[in-house]
Motif scaffolding. Structure first.
Motif, mmCIF file in Angstrom:
data_model
loop_
_atom_site.group_PDB
_atom_site.id
_atom_site.type_symbol
_atom_site.label_atom_id
_atom_site.label_comp_id
_atom_site.label_asym_id
_atom_site.label_seq_id
_atom_site.Cartn_x
_atom_site.Cartn_y
_atom_site.Cartn_z
ATOM 1 N N ALA A 52 32.844 28.474 38.441
ATOM 2 C CA ALA A 52 32.955 30.022 37.739
ATOM 3 C C ALA A 52 31.840 30.208 38.861
ATOM 4 O O ALA A 52 30.556 29.493 39.792
ATOM 5 C CB ALA A 52 32.773 30.145 36.594
ATOM 6 N N PRO A 53 31.353 31.128 38.795
ATOM 7 C CA PRO A 53 29.879 32.030 40.050
ATOM 8 C C PRO A 53 28.246 31.256 38.640
ATOM 9 O O PRO A 53 28.186 31.033 37.293
ATOM 10 C CB PRO A 53 30.230 33.522 39.594
ATOM 11 C CG PRO A 53 31.354 34.138 39.662
ATOM 12 C CD PRO A 53 32.125 32.249 38.579
ATOM 13 N N MET A 63 34.682 32.265 29.724
ATOM 14 C CA MET A 63 34.022 32.089 30.948
ATOM 15 C C MET A 63 33.849 33.502 31.159
ATOM 16 O O MET A 63 32.949 34.203 31.967
ATOM 17 C CB MET A 63 34.337 31.396 31.602
ATOM 18 C CG MET A 63 34.152 29.697 31.539
ATOM 19 S SD MET A 63 32.792 29.715 30.421
ATOM 20 C CE MET A 63 32.245 29.401 33.043
ATOM 21 N N SER A 64 35.079 34.542 31.062
ATOM 22 C CA SER A 64 34.968 35.555 31.465
ATOM 23 C C SER A 64 34.031 36.641 30.768
ATOM 24 O O SER A 64 33.671 37.421 31.040
ATOM 25 C CB SER A 64 36.732 36.710 31.829
ATOM 26 O OG SER A 64 36.462 37.815 32.151
ATOM 27 N N SER A 65 34.390 36.759 29.629
ATOM 28 C CA SER A 65 33.241 36.932 28.638
ATOM 29 C C SER A 65 31.702 37.248 29.496
ATOM 30 O O SER A 65 31.215 37.724 29.010
ATOM 31 C CB SER A 65 33.821 36.943 27.174
ATOM 32 O OG SER A 65 33.546 35.761 26.906
ATOM 33 N N GLY A 113 40.195 31.280 40.803
ATOM 34 C CA GLY A 113 40.728 30.890 40.509
ATOM 35 C C GLY A 113 42.039 31.841 39.506
ATOM 36 O O GLY A 113 42.988 31.136 39.228
ATOM 37 N N ASP A 114 41.106 32.235 38.649
ATOM 38 C CA ASP A 114 42.078 32.846 36.898
ATOM 39 C C ASP A 114 42.689 33.724 37.594
ATOM 40 O O ASP A 114 42.119 35.066 37.802
ATOM 41 C CB ASP A 114 40.777 32.800 36.130
ATOM 42 C CG ASP A 114 41.686 32.592 35.299
ATOM 43 O OD1 ASP A 114 42.812 33.097 34.806
ATOM 44 O OD2 ASP A 114 40.631 32.543 34.052
ATOM 45 N N VAL A 151 44.316 36.148 35.462
ATOM 46 C CA VAL A 151 44.895 36.707 34.299
ATOM 47 C C VAL A 151 42.913 37.406 34.190
ATOM 48 O O VAL A 151 42.955 38.591 33.597
ATOM 49 C CB VAL A 151 45.038 35.604 33.845
ATOM 50 C CG1 VAL A 151 44.862 36.640 31.878
ATOM 51 C CG2 VAL A 151 46.466 35.472 33.784
ATOM 52 N N TYR A 152 41.886 36.680 34.179
ATOM 53 C CA TYR A 152 40.829 37.263 33.300
ATOM 54 C C TYR A 152 39.704 36.837 34.558
ATOM 55 O O TYR A 152 39.086 36.378 35.182
ATOM 56 C CB TYR A 152 40.384 35.975 32.774
ATOM 57 C CG TYR A 152 41.204 35.937 31.223
ATOM 58 C CD1 TYR A 152 40.950 36.568 30.292
ATOM 59 C CD2 TYR A 152 42.273 34.728 31.173
ATOM 60 C CE1 TYR A 152 42.171 36.607 29.704
ATOM 61 C CE2 TYR A 152 43.253 34.538 30.519
ATOM 62 C CZ TYR A 152 43.120 35.069 28.941
ATOM 63 O OH TYR A 152 44.127 35.925 28.459
ATOM 64 N N PRO A 153 38.747 38.033 34.418
ATOM 65 C CA PRO A 153 38.634 39.487 33.834
ATOM 66 C C PRO A 153 40.219 39.913 34.380
ATOM 67 O O PRO A 153 40.666 40.854 32.957
ATOM 68 C CB PRO A 153 37.923 39.595 34.400
ATOM 69 C CG PRO A 153 37.028 39.836 35.429
ATOM 70 C CD PRO A 153 37.959 38.370 36.060
ATOM 71 N N VAL A 154 40.906 40.071 35.571
ATOM 72 C CA VAL A 154 42.144 41.786 35.266
ATOM 73 C C VAL A 154 43.600 40.569 35.765
ATOM 74 O O VAL A 154 43.348 39.725 36.523
ATOM 75 C CB VAL A 154 41.448 41.895 36.634
ATOM 76 C CG1 VAL A 154 43.281 43.213 36.596
ATOM 77 C CG2 VAL A 154 40.069 43.488 36.957
ATOM 78 N N VAL A 155 44.410 40.884 35.286
ATOM 79 C CA VAL A 155 45.965 40.733 35.680
ATOM 80 C C VAL A 155 45.951 40.882 36.790
ATOM 81 O O VAL A 155 46.635 42.106 37.129
ATOM 82 C CB VAL A 155 46.640 40.839 34.421
ATOM 83 C CG1 VAL A 155 47.637 40.410 34.908
ATOM 84 C CG2 VAL A 155 46.032 40.595 32.815
ATOM 85 N N LEU A 156 46.035 39.553 37.488
ATOM 86 C CA LEU A 156 46.729 39.948 39.435
ATOM 87 C C LEU A 156 48.439 39.936 39.261
ATOM 88 O O LEU A 156 48.694 40.103 38.523
ATOM 89 C CB LEU A 156 45.911 39.183 40.206
ATOM 90 C CG LEU A 156 44.396 38.706 40.257
ATOM 91 C CD1 LEU A 156 43.689 37.512 40.263
ATOM 92 C CD2 LEU A 156 43.804 40.156 40.463
#
Length: 319
Positions: free
Chosen positions: A181-182, A247-249, A256-257, A259-264
């Motif tokens: 992750a970042p 992790m998103s919060s 590669g997620d 769904v988080y933070p935005v549903v693609l």
């Protein structure tokens, strides 16, 4: 430890590792025939196929196939197989990590569901293993998200299901994950994330809200590479999507997620080009039947970190 009696077998065999559907007839039913009830209860599942299924002997009771005139019997059960959906094969193997007479522990690839659900039925770890290992009674002790790779435990002996599933229910299994992750220099490490998570049925993304804490995760930085970092994640509770949401919060959503933070938007079923960079690396527990200490490690690596030199904590990935 006492073992429970295994359930009575269904009168229909599995199909490609998938169990038949069991439908119990309500005690207060007023339908004339079993077929009338199924047309009422399962219009979307049997639909226009109902008459064909009945005529072909595809719907059975404990006494054999029903026909169009089989009378409704309150409290009885019927079994049948759903028509299997067309599925895109997941072109990655399920790797065996540990097997004995009671347990099967595997290293699941990304994109493969643990158990049949929705449009993923045959292309699941459970269906594959039942067929490949000839273990029709195999069941999961826990589940791993379809997009998450790593270690999953299955139970081969029906008499031992309660003992091993109880390990996860009572939080007696130590689980660790790794994620890419970042890198956030301002993020204090290590840290414990506590929140209240809510996951609504039919809604893909979980959310956090004020209230009593029900989700706890420990986050630790392992390595940094430019703007990316590799983290060790330890879930202290077992909420759906817990690590991904936490992790998103924190402002570091896992690479590669979708769904988080935005549903693609969904990708094509045969697009395996962007795996979620989350790996279940570790399972540690005391076998409740033998008393043996088991410490298992995933042999998989995360693609976003695959070009790195020898890892500082290499022992985490060794068996």
């Amino acid at each position: 430890m006492r073992r429970r009696t295994p359930p009575a077998p269904a009168p229909l065999p599995q199909r490609q590792g998938v169990d038949p559907v069991r439908v119990r007839l309500p005690l207060d039913g007023g339908w004339a025939t079993v077929a009338d009830y199924l047309a009422h209860r399962l219009p979307d599942e049997v639909g226009d196929r109902l008459a064909e299924m009945v005529q072909g002997g595809e719907i059975v009771t404990a006494d054999g196939p029903i026909d169009a005139a089989t009378p409704y019997q309150p409290g009885a059960s019927v079994w049948f197989h759903r028509d299997l959906p067309a599925e895109t094969p997941v072109p990655f193997p399920v790797e065996l990590v540990h097997r004995d007479e009671r347990l099967v522990i595997v290293d699941k690839p990304h994109f493969l569901a643990t158990t049949p659900r929705g449009s993923h039925v045959v292309e699941t770890a459970l269906s594959r293993l039942r067929t490949e290992l000839d273990l029709p009674h195999l069941v999961p002790a826990h589940r791993l998200d379809r997009l998450t790779a790593g270690l999953v435990m299955f139970i081969a002996d029906p008499r031992a299901r309660g003992a091993y599933q109880g390990l996860f229910r009572d939080r007696l299994v130590h689980k660790e994950y790794q994620a890419v992750a970042p890198y956030l220099p301002e993020l204090e490490q290590p840290r414990t994330v506590r929140s209240r998570m809510v996951k609504e049925r039919g809604v893909i993304a979980a959310r956090e809200e004020p209230g009593e804490v029900n989700a706890v995760s420990r986050v630790e930085l392992l390595e940094r590479r430019g703007g990316l970092a590799r983290y060790r994640l330890v879930p202290l509770t077992g909420r759906t999507h817990q690590l991904r949401l936490h992790m998103s919060s924190l402002g570091a959503p896992i690479i590669g997620d979708p769904v988080y933070p935005v549903v693609l938007p969904p990708v094509a079923p045969d697009d395996f080009s962007r795996p979620l960079q989350l790996l279940a690396t570790t399972l540690e527990f005391t076998d409740p039947i033998t008393g043996r200490e088991l410490r298992l490690r995933s042999r998989r690596t995360l693609a976003a970190w695959a070009d790195q030199p020898v890892m500082a904590d290499r022992h985490l990935l060794e068996c």
